[in-house]
Design an enzyme around this catalytic site. Structure first.
Site, PDB file in Angstrom:
ATOM      1  N   TYR A 145       0.849  -1.208   0.000  1.00 14.92           N
ATOM      2  CA  TYR A 145       0.000   0.000   0.000  1.00 14.92           C
ATOM      3  C   TYR A 145       0.882   1.254   0.000  1.00 14.92           C
ATOM      4  O   TYR A 145       0.730   2.135  -0.858  1.00 14.92           O
ATOM      5  CB  TYR A 145      -0.930  -0.006   1.222  1.00 14.92           C
ATOM      6  N   LYS A 149       1.626   4.091  -3.222  1.00 15.69           N
ATOM      7  CA  LYS A 149       1.448   5.547  -3.115  1.00 15.69           C
ATOM      8  C   LYS A 149       2.774   6.283  -3.376  1.00 15.69           C
ATOM      9  O   LYS A 149       2.782   7.333  -4.008  1.00 15.69           O
ATOM     10  CB  LYS A 149       0.922   5.898  -1.721  1.00 15.69           C
TER      11      LYS A 149
END
Ligand code: UDP
Length: 329
Positions: A145, A149
């Site tokens: 995750y 990003k």
């Protein structure tokens, strides 16, 4: 017109309300995989919000938005955001959060739209070497995750150099609370976050709130985080858009309160604010939780003039009202 991707989600919907109050015209793009049509309906009661259901992984879906609307700037929330799930299923995260954003950016460039505010995260820092964490802290994410990003941040920097795309990367710390009028709120299925989970255990018999580990090297043994109110966070997006319009420069900002609260501390504040004893037990640590994470938010204060206005007590009160509404739905 401002395009808000992920506007049917938690932070996205609060930002739409803020932007409507500032007189902006909005089109929301959301796959409704995690967002909710009821949130769109609530937003449409507040103002003129256009809605397009689509998935960033399909470039034709996002292309359609740019063909039908004159988009001046984008506020980009649409993403999957469960750290644990990203470890189990990284493909889902890289395809959606990274590849999906690439589709969005390429479509923007194609249509001459070169301003974007991006929801990044303190998860891009990984386990911090020091706290409070400032924007210069090295970025070594420890989950797909966080990596998904960080990759977007890097792509945006390269797209600035090559194509003149101006981006504001907002690295959120923990987000809490909801709209003061309870029109939208935090609605995750499953819910994994601290404050909603504490509140949920006040509803119904036999629900016990679980503290994930009290053997950390912190004063009370539980993890420390920085809980920023979602309406304050929404305001930062409006300021970031204004900065892009005025300065036409890329930048990056931490968004946090600079105050670290331990899990036990948040729990105690919940008992106090809600004026009740809440059943609680300590269980083992949750995988991947950093010990302490809170922001140095000096830069956003000085450059954007943003300052948190609401306390953690305010966040707990509005979060409770929202949960009450959801429970009686
Ligand atoms: N936490 C907890 N019980 C819960 C949910 C969270 O003890 O039911 C703890 C979690 O281990 C972390 C903190 O609360 O230390 C914040 O977790 P959350 O999932 O809200 O946000 P994160 O910091 O993981 O993004």
């Amino acid at each position: 017109m401002i395009l808000v991707t992920g506007g049917a989600g938690y932070i996205g919907s609060h930002t739409v309300i803020n932007l409507l109050n500032a007189g902006k015209e909005i089109v929301v793009f959301d796959s409704l995989e995690n967002g909710h049509i009821e949130i769109i309906q609530a937003l449409q009661k507040i103002g003129d919000v256009k809605f397009v259901k689509g998935d960033l992984r399909n470039i034709e879906d996002i292309e359609g938005v740019f063909k039908n609307y004159k988009i001046d700037a984008v506020v980009h929330f649409a993403a999957f955001a469960l750290v644990g799930e990203s470890v189990e299923n990284p493909a889902k995260y890289y395809r959606n959060n990274t590849f999906g954003t690439l589709n969005l950016l390429d479509t923007m460039i194609k249509h001459g739209c070169k301003k974007i505010v991006f929801s990044s995260t303190c998860a891009t820092y990984g386990n911090p070497n020091y706290v409070p964490v400032d924007e210069k802290h090295p970025q070594n994410p420890v989950s797909p995750y966080g990596s998904s990003k960080l990759m977007v941040e890097m792509i945006m920097n390269d797209y600035d150099k090559a194509y003149g795309l101006k981006s504001i990367k907002l690295r959120y710390f923990n987000v809490a609370g909801c709209d003061k009028d309870c029109r939208v709120g935090e609605w995750h299925e499953p819910e994994t976050h601290l404050i909603p989970n504490i509140i949920k255990s006040t509803f119904g018999e036999g629900k016990t709130f679980k503290i994930f580990g009290d053997d950390y090297n912190t004063p009370d043994g539980t993890c420390i985080r920085d809980y920023v109110n979602v309406e304050d966070l929404a305001e930062a997006h409006r300021l970031a858009l204004e900065y892009l319009e005025k300065e036409n420069k890329s930048n990056v900002f931490n968004l946090g309160t600079e105050k670290g609260d331990s899990v036990k501390n948040v729990f105690d504040v919940c008992e106090k604010v809600l004026n009740q004893k809440i059943p609680v037990e300590v269980v083992s640590r949750r995988d991947g939780d950093a010990e302490a994470l809170y922001a140095n938010a000096n830069k956003v204060k000085t450059v954007l003039g943003w300052k948190p206005q609401r306390t953690i007590e305010d966040s707990i009160k509005t979060a409770y009202r929202w949960e009450e509404k959801m429970e009686t739905k």
